[in-house]
Design a protein around this motif. Structure first.
Motif, mmCIF file in Angstrom:
data_model
loop_
_atom_site.group_PDB
_atom_site.id
_atom_site.type_symbol
_atom_site.label_atom_id
_atom_site.label_comp_id
_atom_site.label_asym_id
_atom_site.label_seq_id
_atom_site.Cartn_x
_atom_site.Cartn_y
_atom_site.Cartn_z
ATOM 1 N N UNK A 1 -1.037 -3.922 -1.868
ATOM 2 C CA UNK A 1 -2.041 -2.872 -1.676
ATOM 3 C C UNK A 1 -1.427 -1.556 -1.238
ATOM 4 N N UNK A 2 -0.171 -1.590 -0.783
ATOM 5 C CA UNK A 2 0.505 -0.382 -0.340
ATOM 6 C C UNK A 2 0.348 -0.157 1.147
ATOM 7 N N UNK A 3 1.337 0.498 1.726
ATOM 8 C CA UNK A 3 1.282 0.840 3.140
ATOM 9 C C UNK A 3 1.756 2.282 3.321
ATOM 10 N N UNK A 4 0.998 3.050 4.072
ATOM 11 C CA UNK A 4 1.327 4.459 4.296
ATOM 12 C C UNK A 4 2.366 4.575 5.401
ATOM 13 N N UNK A 5 3.436 5.287 5.125
ATOM 14 C CA UNK A 5 4.461 5.545 6.128
ATOM 15 C C UNK A 5 4.596 7.052 6.291
ATOM 16 N N UNK B 1 5.127 8.709 2.452
ATOM 17 C CA UNK B 1 4.543 8.211 1.196
ATOM 18 C C UNK B 1 3.821 6.899 1.444
ATOM 19 N N UNK B 2 3.038 6.489 0.444
ATOM 20 C CA UNK B 2 2.560 5.116 0.387
ATOM 21 C C UNK B 2 3.661 4.308 -0.289
ATOM 22 N N UNK B 3 4.062 3.222 0.338
ATOM 23 C CA UNK B 3 5.106 2.360 -0.191
ATOM 24 C C UNK B 3 4.463 1.078 -0.714
ATOM 25 N N UNK B 4 4.745 0.771 -1.973
ATOM 26 C CA UNK B 4 4.233 -0.429 -2.612
ATOM 27 C C UNK B 4 5.375 -1.407 -2.878
ATOM 28 N N UNK B 5 5.078 -2.690 -2.725
ATOM 29 C CA UNK B 5 5.974 -3.706 -3.262
ATOM 30 C C UNK B 5 5.280 -4.309 -4.486
ATOM 31 N N UNK B 6 6.069 -4.795 -5.423
ATOM 32 C CA UNK B 6 5.498 -5.298 -6.671
ATOM 33 C C UNK B 6 6.450 -6.278 -7.341
ATOM 34 N N UNK B 7 5.869 -7.115 -8.209
ATOM 35 C CA UNK B 7 6.662 -8.063 -8.984
ATOM 36 C C UNK B 7 7.044 -7.411 -10.307
ATOM 37 N N UNK C 1 0.249 2.277 -16.440
ATOM 38 C CA UNK C 1 -0.475 1.830 -15.258
ATOM 39 C C UNK C 1 -1.704 2.717 -15.042
ATOM 40 N N UNK C 2 -2.775 2.082 -14.584
ATOM 41 C CA UNK C 2 -4.005 2.781 -14.221
ATOM 42 C C UNK C 2 -4.124 2.745 -12.706
ATOM 43 N N UNK C 3 -4.443 3.878 -12.104
ATOM 44 C CA UNK C 3 -4.592 3.921 -10.657
ATOM 45 C C UNK C 3 -5.864 4.658 -10.273
ATOM 46 N N UNK C 4 -6.788 3.953 -9.664
ATOM 47 C CA UNK C 4 -7.985 4.573 -9.108
ATOM 48 C C UNK C 4 -7.665 5.084 -7.704
ATOM 49 N N UNK C 5 -8.408 6.094 -7.240
ATOM 50 C CA UNK C 5 -8.112 6.693 -5.933
ATOM 51 C C UNK C 5 -8.066 5.673 -4.809
ATOM 52 N N UNK C 6 -7.003 5.731 -4.031
ATOM 53 C CA UNK C 6 -6.846 4.843 -2.892
ATOM 54 C C UNK C 6 -6.483 3.409 -3.227
#
Lengths: 110, 124
Positions: B116-120, B93-99, A38-43
């Motif tokens: 996109x993620x959500x910060x908790x 943390x930032x929590x992501x959901x994904x397929x 996986x590639x992750x750019x900041x934010x």
């Protein structure tokens, strides 16, 4: 399950190639051909770049390639471009429907 | 085009329960080809798989979190949810959901579409 081991950083100049390693065990990387990158750019959210060790999803440039030998998987980025600067994470299936990620590698384009 | 969107409180008090929902649009969570997963990322740190759910309700969880995690799917709302109990500051943390793609032998192998993620943030 323990996290997979990645180098914290890697770097290369534009146009060069760089390889990032991901080391696990026979219980994860070495035992299954289900390594993804996986590639992750900041934010931003992570983006799938490689799955099943070597396969690229539609839209991922062929400059990105994956391989595996024993308990170590690798991601190679050829023809480095400025936009490749990002964090890269490996992941592996680890049996019994468990998944494990690597600690991440920060790729810097010099 | 399939999209995932996390929702839930951005601040949770310790030792309460963190609750998040992922709403899927542009596709159905009832697909037989995918699991649906949760991943988190503490500030400045790496990714951690929390767990995954199949539309039928079958779940798999990270053993380090298993005693505190509940993941469920609601096909009528095209959503899946995460509950993490007894939270501490380490759960910030930032929590992501994904397929999550399903491959041979019903193994889940790669997360191909992410929210996109959500910060908790967990406060004391």
């Amino acid at each position: 399950q323990s996290a997979l081991t990645q180098p914290p950083s890697a770097s290369g100049s534009p146009g060069q190639s760089v390889t990032i390693s991901c080391t696990g065990t026979r219980s994860d990387v070495g035992g299954f051909n289900y390594v993804s990158w996986y590639q992750q750019h900041p934010g931003k959210a992570p983006k799938l770049m490689i799955y099943e060790v070597t396969k690229r999803p539609s839209g991922v440039p062929d400059r990105f390639s994956g391989s595996k030998s024993g308990n170590t998987a690798s991601l190679t980025v050829s023809g480095l471009q400025a936009e490749d600067e990002a964090d890269y994470y490996c992941s592996s299936y680890a049996g019994s429907n468990n998944l494990v990620f690597g600690g991440g590698t920060k790729l810097t384009v010099l | 085009q399939l999209q995932l969107q996390e929702s839930g409180p951005g601040l949770v008090k310790s030792p309460e329960t963190l609750s998040l929902t992922c709403t899927v649009s542009g596709g159905s969570i009832s697909s037989t080809n995918y699991y649906w997963g949760w991943i988190r990322q503490p500030p400045g740190k790496g990714l951690e798989w929390i767990g995954s759910v199949y539309y039928s309700g079958t779940t798999n969880c990270n053993s380090s979190l298993k005693s505190r995690v509940t993941i469920s799917a609601d096909t009528s709302k095209n959503q899946f949810s995460l509950k993490l109990s007894s939270v501490t500051a380490e759960d910030t943390a930032v929590y992501y959901c994904a397929r999550l793609r399903i491959v041979v032998a019903r193994r889940g192998d790669a997360f191909d579409i992410w929210g996109q993620g959500t910060m908790v943030t967990v406060s004391s």
